[in-house]
Design a protein around this motif. Sequence first.
Motif, PDB file in Angstrom:
ATOM      1  N   UNK A  57       0.832  -1.203   0.000  1.00 24.88           N
ATOM      2  CA  UNK A  57       0.000   0.000   0.000  1.00 24.88           C
ATOM      3  C   UNK A  57       0.864   1.249   0.000  1.00 24.88           C
ATOM      4  N   UNK A  58       0.247   2.329  -0.449  1.00 27.70           N
ATOM      5  CA  UNK A  58       0.900   3.632  -0.440  1.00 27.70           C
ATOM      6  C   UNK A  58       0.392   4.416   0.773  1.00 27.70           C
ATOM      7  N   UNK A  59       1.318   4.853   1.581  1.00 24.22           N
ATOM      8  CA  UNK A  59       0.971   5.589   2.795  1.00 24.22           C
ATOM      9  C   UNK A  59       1.317   7.064   2.618  1.00 24.22           C
ATOM     10  N   UNK A  60       0.398   7.894   3.035  1.00 19.48           N
ATOM     11  CA  UNK A  60       0.614   9.328   3.076  1.00 19.48           C
ATOM     12  C   UNK A  60       0.551   9.750   4.538  1.00 19.48           C
ATOM     13  N   UNK A  79       1.974   9.780  11.732  1.00 18.32           N
ATOM     14  CA  UNK A  79       0.756   9.033  11.428  1.00 18.32           C
ATOM     15  C   UNK A  79       0.606   8.945   9.918  1.00 18.32           C
ATOM     16  N   UNK A  80       0.268   7.735   9.425  1.00 19.14           N
ATOM     17  CA  UNK A  80       0.108   7.543   8.001  1.00 19.14           C
ATOM     18  C   UNK A  80      -1.143   6.761   7.669  1.00 19.14           C
ATOM     19  N   UNK A  81      -1.768   7.095   6.516  1.00 23.61           N
ATOM     20  CA  UNK A  81      -2.972   6.435   6.047  1.00 23.61           C
ATOM     21  C   UNK A  81      -2.655   5.660   4.772  1.00 23.61           C
ATOM     22  N   UNK A  86      -5.094   0.018   5.684  1.00 23.65           N
ATOM     23  CA  UNK A  86      -5.129   0.356   7.100  1.00 23.65           C
ATOM     24  C   UNK A  86      -4.355   1.623   7.397  1.00 23.65           C
ATOM     25  N   UNK A  87      -3.913   1.752   8.604  1.00 28.66           N
ATOM     26  CA  UNK A  87      -3.203   2.950   9.032  1.00 28.66           C
ATOM     27  C   UNK A  87      -2.081   2.554   9.982  1.00 28.66           C
ATOM     28  N   UNK A 113      -0.880  -0.304  14.604  1.00 25.26           N
ATOM     29  CA  UNK A 113      -1.297  -0.596  13.234  1.00 25.26           C
ATOM     30  C   UNK A 113      -2.748  -1.040  13.262  1.00 25.26           C
ATOM     31  N   UNK A 114      -3.542  -0.562  12.300  1.00 22.66           N
ATOM     32  CA  UNK A 114      -4.940  -0.937  12.229  1.00 22.66           C
ATOM     33  C   UNK A 114      -5.347  -1.291  10.808  1.00 22.66           C
TER      34      UNK A 114
END
Length: 268
Positions: A57-60, A79-81, A86-87, A113-114
């Motif tokens: 996944x790509x996290x921002x 914090x990343x989404x 997940x996050x 992590x979620x």
Amino acid sequence: MDMSGQQHIPASKEDVWNALNDPEVLKICIPGCQELTKSSDTEMSAVAVIKVGPVKAQFQGAVTLSELDPPNGYKITGEGQGGVAGFAKGLATVRLEATDDGTILHYNVDAQIGGKLSQLGARLIDMTAKQLSGQFFKRFAEEIERRQNPVQVESGIEQASGKSASAQERSPSQTVSSSSRTSAQPTSNSSSTGMLVGLPMIAAVVFVSVLAAMWVAQGGLVPGLGSAPGNMARDGQAWVSEDLSTVVQIIMAAAVGYLFGTRATSRG
């Protein structure tokens, strides 16, 4: 997830501190980092692609620095989404310790992590986190060394260029050698042509030599020559004795052998 450890870096504490606050260095060293922008001395935003097991996944995310104590350390909150993946969010403390041969970077991370990532299992997540941190610190140490010794890096590039140029210089000599071998081929063909031209002449010499030997030995091979009046003895025998005939044949055979031997030597 809690993770702590330390990493030795062969650089001064000031250099390590400056690199930890340089967005260009961090972008190079963070695995999967595509963008890293520093909006202030304490705030940065990042975009990174991270793969954990089968999930990619790509996290921002956004990163905030606090409790700055240059050049000793600081605290990082991020914090990343990652969309459906997940996050992730967490807190890390970084402390730098100077040593005789460099700096020891101590770190302590507390992360949560979620979403789908949390379903992969703690063991897989911990293993991935250790791998990513190992890649980061390895690149971080290499980047600091590269920036401290740019002359050695340029020297390595020049040496590589020199080897390439040397290889190119050898190519013309190989071409000349090939041309020399090619130019030598007509000489061999000329020798073969000369040999073919000389064979009829040798055959003619051999034929005349044999004809003369037979004429002398037999008292005249062609009627009217050897048997002409005055060429025969009174008793009807050949005017040449058998011993002389044998000697003449041996001499002619030796002459023929000499011609062929000389020809073979010149051809070799």
